[in-house]
Design a protein around this motif. Structure first.
Motif, PDB file in Angstrom:
ATOM      1  N   THR A  12      14.447  -4.226   3.639  1.00 34.95           N
ATOM      2  CA  THR A  12      14.180  -5.206   2.587  1.00 34.95           C
ATOM      3  C   THR A  12      13.554  -6.444   3.215  1.00 34.95           C
ATOM      4  O   THR A  12      13.604  -6.649   4.429  1.00 34.95           O
ATOM      5  N   GLN A  13      12.994  -7.265   2.359  1.00 36.82           N
ATOM      6  CA  GLN A  13      12.345  -8.486   2.838  1.00 36.82           C
ATOM      7  C   GLN A  13      13.331  -9.372   3.602  1.00 36.82           C
ATOM      8  O   GLN A  13      13.002  -9.915   4.659  1.00 36.82           O
ATOM      9  N   GLU A  14      14.532  -9.470   3.080  1.00 35.48           N
ATOM     10  CA  GLU A  14      15.528 -10.324   3.728  1.00 35.48           C
ATOM     11  C   GLU A  14      15.903  -9.786   5.103  1.00 35.48           C
ATOM     12  O   GLU A  14      15.972 -10.522   6.086  1.00 35.48           O
ATOM     13  N   GLU A  15      16.150  -8.481   5.157  1.00 35.91           N
ATOM     14  CA  GLU A  15      16.472  -7.860   6.441  1.00 35.91           C
ATOM     15  C   GLU A  15      15.358  -8.088   7.445  1.00 35.91           C
ATOM     16  O   GLU A  15      15.594  -8.460   8.598  1.00 35.91           O
ATOM     17  N   PHE A  16      14.151  -7.850   6.961  1.00 32.85           N
ATOM     18  CA  PHE A  16      13.013  -7.947   7.873  1.00 32.85           C
ATOM     19  C   PHE A  16      12.857  -9.369   8.407  1.00 32.85           C
ATOM     20  O   PHE A  16      12.648  -9.578   9.601  1.00 32.85           O
ATOM     21  N   LEU A  46       0.806  -1.221   0.000  1.00 36.49           N
ATOM     22  CA  LEU A  46       0.000   0.000   0.000  1.00 36.49           C
ATOM     23  C   LEU A  46       0.838   1.269   0.000  1.00 36.49           C
ATOM     24  O   LEU A  46       0.500   2.241  -0.655  1.00 36.49           O
ATOM     25  N   TRP A  47       1.911   1.256   0.758  1.00 40.93           N
ATOM     26  CA  TRP A  47       2.633   2.517   0.982  1.00 40.93           C
ATOM     27  C   TRP A  47       4.088   2.442   0.559  1.00 40.93           C
ATOM     28  O   TRP A  47       4.875   3.292   0.926  1.00 40.93           O
ATOM     29  N   ASP A  48       4.435   1.398  -0.141  1.00 41.95           N
ATOM     30  CA  ASP A  48       5.814   1.252  -0.580  1.00 41.95           C
ATOM     31  C   ASP A  48       6.742   1.361   0.633  1.00 41.95           C
ATOM     32  O   ASP A  48       6.569   0.613   1.584  1.00 41.95           O
ATOM     33  N   THR A  49       7.671   2.271   0.633  1.00 41.33           N
ATOM     34  CA  THR A  49       8.617   2.326   1.753  1.00 41.33           C
ATOM     35  C   THR A  49       8.260   3.408   2.766  1.00 41.33           C
ATOM     36  O   THR A  49       9.073   3.752   3.620  1.00 41.33           O
ATOM     37  N   GLN A  50       7.049   3.923   2.676  1.00 39.08           N
ATOM     38  CA  GLN A  50       6.699   5.037   3.559  1.00 39.08           C
ATOM     39  C   GLN A  50       6.640   4.634   5.029  1.00 39.08           C
ATOM     40  O   GLN A  50       6.969   5.422   5.913  1.00 39.08           O
ATOM     41  N   PHE A  51       6.200   3.395   5.276  1.00 37.85           N
ATOM     42  CA  PHE A  51       6.210   2.900   6.648  1.00 37.85           C
ATOM     43  C   PHE A  51       7.493   2.127   6.932  1.00 37.85           C
ATOM     44  O   PHE A  51       8.175   2.358   7.918  1.00 37.85           O
ATOM     45  N   ILE A  52       7.774   1.195   6.054  1.00 31.50           N
ATOM     46  CA  ILE A  52       8.870   0.262   6.290  1.00 31.50           C
ATOM     47  C   ILE A  52       9.904   0.389   5.189  1.00 31.50           C
ATOM     48  O   ILE A  52       9.555   0.339   4.007  1.00 31.50           O
ATOM     49  N   SER A  53      11.153   0.523   5.579  1.00 27.37           N
ATOM     50  CA  SER A  53      12.185   0.663   4.568  1.00 27.37           C
ATOM     51  C   SER A  53      13.067  -0.580   4.460  1.00 27.37           C
ATOM     52  O   SER A  53      13.807  -0.718   3.493  1.00 27.37           O
TER      53      SER A  53
END
Lengths: 195, 195
Positions: free
Chosen positions: A177-181, A168-175
DNA sequence: TAATGATGTTAGTTACCGCTAACACACATC
DNA sequence: GATGTGTGTTAGCGGTAACTAACATCATTA
């Protein structure tokens, strides 16, 4: 009804889904779809009788609900860290495939509530699989004994949050990467943060 | 311009926000709003010159961005379990207040991207506050030393997931109550699941 | 060559919706 | 009783969008 060359029908569906993801069903016009797929408006109507028909065909083509249960069961090795990473990645990959449907489901949830059902089913199934997995791990003494169902719910909510936020918000909430997360979250999930 | 009795202006805004949450800005007509607030269409236009004006007034009235930083700092006691519960609950409460704006922002993210900014700001601010809190806890030896920023991100993503899932899909994804969810997640976050 | 089928073009119908204008009524205050 | 304010009613304008109908074009294929 065959489409030679690039496939007119498919081009229309692709364009329609792309536009509707971005702007919502109602805001996209047949004119938009026709222009984006490089055909005339009439051609769109000839392939799919109504605007809603276009969406339904696109959903048909792009919705995807695979055998998550089998994927998980075949790759689990009963190492918590390893397995959770696998499950998280599988879930995020699956959601990514269904991103288009998800985004339209969000915007049309009042008018087409059945759409989200397609996606909710995946999450529900995975919740069942994950709960069973936790119970097995607890039996084997490889995991703290807690409420497996709630634990699974929390785990999935975290990744649903990641996916939804990104979609929905691209990187506006979460920056991250999938791997990092996944790395951060699985590690925390296993070890905790208390000293 | 005063509204005696129940307040016509407010009734219009309430109805508009309620309808737009459910169906999106574009799908709601002035006629709908007028009917739902039990006035004539003309009255809507007399209070708010345009349809967009109605939305802007509603956003003005219902968006809320409090001093999360102060709330957190004043209530933190540097006990991980206690503080995380507090922060999670504060965040969820804040999001709940802004639920209406959030839902409209979702549906109009292509046409009114500034809306989500109001809400993203809250999350960003809290991410900063939470990161600082983690760093302090690490310095005091009360928490494992890891990447505080990523850790905070993961924590917030989990609750964003909970809120977003509830706001968009009610209990279709998640059935736990807020209290249950916070209890499970904070406990896991602190202790981990490994044995 | 003739037929077929997918597409383009043009014109039009129908319906809705945002918004304006003009007039009427009801009530409250001065 | 005059004035003003908030509202309702009705009519209509201008635009847009879904959808239809009729005809033309071009390529493939029988």
């Amino acid at each position: 009804m065959d489409d030679h060359e690039t496939g007119t029908s498919d081009r229309i569906l692709d364009a329609a889904l792309r536009l509707m993801q971005a702007k919502g069903f109602k805001s996209v016009t047949i004119k938009d779809i026709a222009a984006a797929s490089d055909v005339s408006e009439m051609t769109v109507f000839r392939h799919y009788k109504t605007k809603k028909g276009v969406l339904e065909a696109a959903v048909q083509k792009y919705s995807y609900t695979p055998g998550l249960k089998i994927i998980v069961e075949q790759n689990v090795v009963y190492d918590l860290n390893h397995d959770l990473k696998l499950i998280a990645a599988s879930y995020l990959d699956l959601m990514e495939v269904n991103r288009g449907i998800f985004l339209i489901a969000v915007q049309e949830r009042a008018t087409m509530p059945e759409l989200i059902g397609l996606i909710a089913d995946n999450t529900k199934r995975l919740h069942g699989v994950l709960t069973d997995y936790f119970l097995t791990m607890q039996e084997r003494g490889k995991m703290a004994v807690t409420d497996a169902s709630k634990q699974a719910m929390m785990f999935l909510t975290m990744y649903y949050g990641y996916f939804s936020s990104r979609a929905l918000w691209d990187t506006q909430f979460i920056s991250d990467t999938q791997e990092e997360f996944i790395a951060t979250s699985v590690s925390t999930f296993c070890e905790g943060l208390a000293t």
